[in-house]
Write a protein that holds these residues in place. Structure first.
Motif, PDB file in Angstrom:
ATOM      1  N   GLU A 273       0.825  -1.209   0.000  1.00  0.00           N
ATOM      2  CA  GLU A 273       0.000   0.000   0.000  1.00  0.00           C
ATOM      3  C   GLU A 273       0.858   1.257   0.000  1.00  0.00           C
ATOM      4  O   GLU A 273       0.557   2.226  -0.712  1.00  0.00           O
ATOM      5  N   LEU A 274       1.946   1.278   0.776  1.00  0.00           N
ATOM      6  CA  LEU A 274       2.783   2.470   0.835  1.00  0.00           C
ATOM      7  C   LEU A 274       3.482   2.738  -0.491  1.00  0.00           C
ATOM      8  O   LEU A 274       3.645   3.899  -0.899  1.00  0.00           O
ATOM      9  N   ASP A 275       3.920   1.687  -1.180  1.00  0.00           N
ATOM     10  CA  ASP A 275       4.510   1.870  -2.504  1.00  0.00           C
ATOM     11  C   ASP A 275       3.490   2.482  -3.452  1.00  0.00           C
ATOM     12  O   ASP A 275       3.795   3.398  -4.223  1.00  0.00           O
ATOM     13  N   HIS A 276       2.265   1.983  -3.392  1.00  0.00           N
ATOM     14  CA  HIS A 276       1.177   2.505  -4.225  1.00  0.00           C
ATOM     15  C   HIS A 276       0.903   3.971  -3.886  1.00  0.00           C
ATOM     16  O   HIS A 276       0.758   4.812  -4.783  1.00  0.00           O
ATOM     17  N   VAL A 277       0.876   4.297  -2.606  1.00  0.00           N
ATOM     18  CA  VAL A 277       0.617   5.666  -2.158  1.00  0.00           C
ATOM     19  C   VAL A 277       1.722   6.607  -2.635  1.00  0.00           C
ATOM     20  O   VAL A 277       1.451   7.713  -3.120  1.00  0.00           O
ATOM     21  N   ALA A 278       2.988   6.190  -2.503  1.00  0.00           N
ATOM     22  CA  ALA A 278       4.100   7.046  -2.913  1.00  0.00           C
ATOM     23  C   ALA A 278       4.052   7.346  -4.403  1.00  0.00           C
ATOM     24  O   ALA A 278       4.276   8.493  -4.837  1.00  0.00           O
ATOM     25  N   ARG A 279       3.759   6.342  -5.214  1.00  0.00           N
ATOM     26  CA  ARG A 279       3.645   6.561  -6.655  1.00  0.00           C
ATOM     27  C   ARG A 279       2.479   7.484  -6.975  1.00  0.00           C
ATOM     28  O   ARG A 279       2.558   8.334  -7.872  1.00  0.00           O
ATOM     29  N   ALA A 280       1.382   7.303  -6.238  1.00  0.00           N
ATOM     30  CA  ALA A 280       0.202   8.129  -6.493  1.00  0.00           C
ATOM     31  C   ALA A 280       0.486   9.598  -6.228  1.00  0.00           C
ATOM     32  O   ALA A 280       0.237  10.462  -7.074  1.00  0.00           O
ATOM     33  N   TYR A 281       1.025   9.909  -5.049  1.00  0.00           N
ATOM     34  CA  TYR A 281       1.260  11.309  -4.711  1.00  0.00           C
ATOM     35  C   TYR A 281       2.322  11.939  -5.611  1.00  0.00           C
ATOM     36  O   TYR A 281       2.250  13.137  -5.918  1.00  0.00           O
ATOM     37  N   ALA A 282       3.310  11.167  -6.050  1.00  0.00           N
ATOM     38  CA  ALA A 282       4.298  11.706  -6.990  1.00  0.00           C
ATOM     39  C   ALA A 282       3.639  12.130  -8.297  1.00  0.00           C
ATOM     40  O   ALA A 282       4.026  13.123  -8.910  1.00  0.00           O
ATOM     41  N   ALA A 283       2.625  11.380  -8.718  1.00  0.00           N
ATOM     42  CA  ALA A 283       1.956  11.670  -9.990  1.00  0.00           C
ATOM     43  C   ALA A 283       0.918  12.777  -9.871  1.00  0.00           C
ATOM     44  O   ALA A 283       0.487  13.323 -10.896  1.00  0.00           O
ATOM     45  N   LEU A 284       0.515  13.107  -8.652  1.00  0.00           N
ATOM     46  CA  LEU A 284      -0.593  14.044  -8.464  1.00  0.00           C
ATOM     47  C   LEU A 284      -0.119  15.418  -7.997  1.00  0.00           C
ATOM     48  O   LEU A 284      -0.884  16.181  -7.394  1.00  0.00           O
ATOM     49  N   ALA A 285       1.137  15.755  -8.300  1.00  0.00           N
ATOM     50  CA  ALA A 285       1.700  17.016  -7.830  1.00  0.00           C
ATOM     51  C   ALA A 285       1.156  18.228  -8.568  1.00  0.00           C
ATOM     52  O   ALA A 285       1.446  19.359  -8.185  1.00  0.00           O
ATOM     53  N   ASP A 286       0.376  18.032  -9.615  1.00  0.00           N
ATOM     54  CA  ASP A 286      -0.125  19.164 -10.395  1.00  0.00           C
ATOM     55  C   ASP A 286      -1.647  19.205 -10.446  1.00  0.00           C
ATOM     56  O   ASP A 286      -2.227  19.818 -11.335  1.00  0.00           O
ATOM     57  N   VAL A 287      -2.309  18.560  -9.500  1.00  0.00           N
ATOM     58  CA  VAL A 287      -3.766  18.596  -9.464  1.00  0.00           C
ATOM     59  C   VAL A 287      -4.227  19.697  -8.512  1.00  0.00           C
ATOM     60  O   VAL A 287      -3.429  20.303  -7.790  1.00  0.00           O
ATOM     61  N   ASP A 288      -5.519  19.969  -8.508  1.00  0.00           N
ATOM     62  CA  ASP A 288      -6.075  20.974  -7.609  1.00  0.00           C
ATOM     63  C   ASP A 288      -6.475  20.382  -6.259  1.00  0.00           C
ATOM     64  O   ASP A 288      -6.431  21.067  -5.237  1.00  0.00           O
ATOM     65  N   VAL A 289      -6.899  19.127  -6.254  1.00  0.00           N
ATOM     66  CA  VAL A 289      -7.337  18.479  -5.025  1.00  0.00           C
ATOM     67  C   VAL A 289      -7.126  16.978  -5.163  1.00  0.00           C
ATOM     68  O   VAL A 289      -7.218  16.427  -6.270  1.00  0.00           O
ATOM     69  N   ILE A 290      -6.807  16.317  -4.056  1.00  0.00           N
ATOM     70  CA  ILE A 290      -6.591  14.870  -4.030  1.00  0.00           C
ATOM     71  C   ILE A 290      -7.591  14.239  -3.075  1.00  0.00           C
ATOM     72  O   ILE A 290      -7.755  14.696  -1.936  1.00  0.00           O
ATOM     73  N   HIS A 291      -8.278  13.195  -3.543  1.00  0.00           N
ATOM     74  CA  HIS A 291      -9.166  12.426  -2.673  1.00  0.00           C
ATOM     75  C   HIS A 291      -8.572  11.028  -2.529  1.00  0.00           C
ATOM     76  O   HIS A 291      -8.549  10.249  -3.481  1.00  0.00           O
ATOM     77  N   ASP A 292      -8.088  10.742  -1.336  1.00  0.00           N
ATOM     78  CA  ASP A 292      -7.352   9.511  -1.052  1.00  0.00           C
ATOM     79  C   ASP A 292      -8.268   8.537  -0.300  1.00  0.00           C
ATOM     80  O   ASP A 292      -8.721   8.828   0.810  1.00  0.00           O
ATOM     81  N   HIS A 293      -8.510   7.363  -0.898  1.00  0.00           N
ATOM     82  CA  HIS A 293      -9.374   6.356  -0.288  1.00  0.00           C
ATOM     83  C   HIS A 293      -8.578   5.240   0.388  1.00  0.00           C
ATOM     84  O   HIS A 293      -9.157   4.225   0.785  1.00  0.00           O
ATOM     85  N   THR A 294      -7.254   5.407   0.539  1.00  0.00           N
ATOM     86  CA  THR A 294      -6.457   4.402   1.239  1.00  0.00           C
ATOM     87  C   THR A 294      -6.427   4.721   2.731  1.00  0.00           C
ATOM     88  O   THR A 294      -6.792   5.816   3.164  1.00  0.00           O
ATOM     89  N   ARG A 295      -5.952   3.766   3.511  1.00  0.00           N
ATOM     90  CA  ARG A 295      -5.839   3.977   4.945  1.00  0.00           C
ATOM     91  C   ARG A 295      -4.586   4.790   5.289  1.00  0.00           C
ATOM     92  O   ARG A 295      -4.622   5.706   6.104  1.00  0.00           O
ATOM     93  N   SER A 296      -3.458   4.457   4.662  1.00  0.00           N
ATOM     94  CA  SER A 296      -2.190   5.072   5.058  1.00  0.00           C
ATOM     95  C   SER A 296      -1.876   6.356   4.302  1.00  0.00           C
ATOM     96  O   SER A 296      -1.108   7.187   4.794  1.00  0.00           O
ATOM     97  N   GLY A 297      -2.456   6.546   3.139  1.00  0.00           N
ATOM     98  CA  GLY A 297      -2.098   7.670   2.291  1.00  0.00           C
ATOM     99  C   GLY A 297      -2.191   9.038   2.945  1.00  0.00           C
ATOM    100  O   GLY A 297      -1.274   9.861   2.806  1.00  0.00           O
ATOM    101  N   PRO A 298      -3.283   9.342   3.670  1.00  0.00           N
ATOM    102  CA  PRO A 298      -3.370  10.671   4.274  1.00  0.00           C
ATOM    103  C   PRO A 298      -2.256  10.977   5.278  1.00  0.00           C
ATOM    104  O   PRO A 298      -2.028  12.137   5.605  1.00  0.00           O
ATOM    105  N   LEU A 299      -1.563   9.943   5.773  1.00  0.00           N
ATOM    106  CA  LEU A 299      -0.454  10.149   6.697  1.00  0.00           C
ATOM    107  C   LEU A 299       0.897  10.143   5.995  1.00  0.00           C
ATOM    108  O   LEU A 299       1.940  10.236   6.654  1.00  0.00           O
ATOM    109  N   TYR A 300       0.891  10.054   4.665  1.00  0.00           N
ATOM    110  CA  TYR A 300       2.148  10.010   3.904  1.00  0.00           C
ATOM    111  C   TYR A 300       2.893  11.334   4.066  1.00  0.00           C
ATOM    112  O   TYR A 300       2.327  12.417   3.897  1.00  0.00           O
TER     113      TYR A 300
END
Length: 383
Positions: free
Chosen positions: A73-100
């Motif tokens: 899950e953390l590997d998935h979260v890290a890749r996700a946030y790296a790719a979303l650096a140019d969005v206006d808002v992020i909606h994270d449905h994982t458990r650990s992602g909001p604490l990344y």
């Protein structure tokens, strides 16, 4: 807006069979695009949701466990946030992602609590709430959040145009869910037997605990009138629900929402359920189903469900539980967060390379920025 959605790495979006969270994420993504937004989705690589996907994620097998290890899950979260650096808002449905730790600065993050606010999860959400907006999926769930600040209560939604209306002429009650004691499959069998109504059961059964429960509590009660169908896909689900006189849903826990109930109502099928959790927010007692506290009452009312107005059940979903309403509710929250977090920043026009991950200051190592999406080497090797 440019909206980044992060789904967990365990189930494709949309799910090929069981997967309530992933079905919700799929509807959100499609709904945002219909409303004119851009969406980038972080989900397993074999997802078929028709929006751009974050590259570099792993594919998952259909029958894989719904949840796995923290490293995945953390590997998935890290890749996700790296790719979303140019969005206006992020909606994270994982458990650990909001604490990344390495979330892109200046971008508001929303998370949804899809499960109960247990003491352990309340502890986690207490750490999230300092920089993350928390959405609850029912008023009952929000009432159990204790000191957690809930930004919105947003019920799930459904695309009625993807759900065929059923006639309920199968002469049976249906159960749909997981092979789990909390879902009340054993109780559903007892209710159906007392009521004299045949029962067809469709349930996910992949985990060892689910198989143990099936062997101990369900298999001994199967008969010609009590049938276990296995796990069904979307078309099989709506065929099952559409032919049923009622969805029999004697939940044994305070379920935060219960997506299966609005799926049944969309098919025109009344819901006979225990009055726990969010069920009273979904079922209109005596009109779209029956809510009772005990099994004998459910058994006495199950045969009566066939006389309820199936058209009224479907209208209830159209009026209160549509994807359009769900998307609008989230869009209003996102817009408020963007205006508050990034004042003076308007919605930026799309252009070539809009989704390219941007370098972020503060990452350690000679590489100034995060590892790229295609870099599967150990991020610690340069330290």
């Amino acid at each position: 807006m440019r909206i980044g959605l992060i789904s967990p790495p365990w189930v494709p979006v949309p799910p090929p069979a069981y997967g309530g969270l992933e079905a919700v994420v799929d509807r959100m993504a499609r709904g945002f695009v219909r409303d004119g937004h851009e969406v980038l989705l972080a989900a397993p690589a074999n997802s078929s949701c028709p929006v751009p996907l974050v590259p570099g994620t792993a594919a998952v097998e259909r029958d894989a466990p719904i949840a796995g290890d923290a490293v995945t899950e953390l590997d998935h979260v890290a890749r996700a946030y790296a790719a979303l650096a140019d969005v206006d808002v992020i909606h994270d449905h994982t458990r650990s992602g909001p604490l990344y730790r390495h979330r892109p600065p200046g971008i508001p993050v929303v998370t949804t609590s899809h499960g109960p606010f247990t003491p352990d999860l309340r502890h986690l959400f207490s750490h999230m709430q300092c920089d993350t907006s928390i959405v609850a999926i029912s008023h009952h769930q929000a009432s159990t959040a204790a000191r957690i600040e809930i930004s919105r209560v947003i019920h799930h939604g459904l695309d009625l145009d993807r759900v065929p209306a059923g006639q309920g002429r199968g002469g049976y009650a249906a159960f749909l869910g997981r092979m789990n004691p909390e879902k009340g499959i054993h109780e559903a069998i007892l209710v159906a037997r007392v009521a004299g109504v045949p029962l067809k059961i469709a349930a996910k059964m992949r985990e060892p605990e689910e198989r143990e429960y099936f062997e101990a509590k369900v298999a001994p009660l199967l008969s010609e009138d009590i049938e276990y169908l296995g796990e069904v896909d979307e078309s099989g689900k709506y065929e099952l629900l559409g032919g049923a006189v009622a969805l029999l849903n004697p939940i044994q826990w305070p379920e935060p929402f219960g997506l299966v109930m609005i799926e049944a109502l969309a098919c025109g099928t009344p819901v006979v359920t225990t009055a726990r959790g969010a069920a009273p927010e979904i079922v209109d007692d005596g009109r779209t189903g029956y809510l009772r506290a005990d099994l004998p009452s459910l058994a006495s009312l199950l045969p009566c469900a066939a006389a309820l107005d199936r058209a009224a059940c479907r209208r209830e979903v159209e009026a209160r539980f549509s994807t359009g309403r769900m998307v609008r509710d989230h869009g209003e929250l996102y817009a408020e967060l963007v205006a508050t977090t990034r004042p003076g920043v308007g919605v930026r026009p799309a252009g070539p390379g809009a989704w390219a991950p941007q370098p972020v200051a503060g990452c350690a190592g000679p590489r100034q920025g995060r590892p790229t999406l295609d870099d599967r080497s150990d991020p610690w090797e340069h330290r």
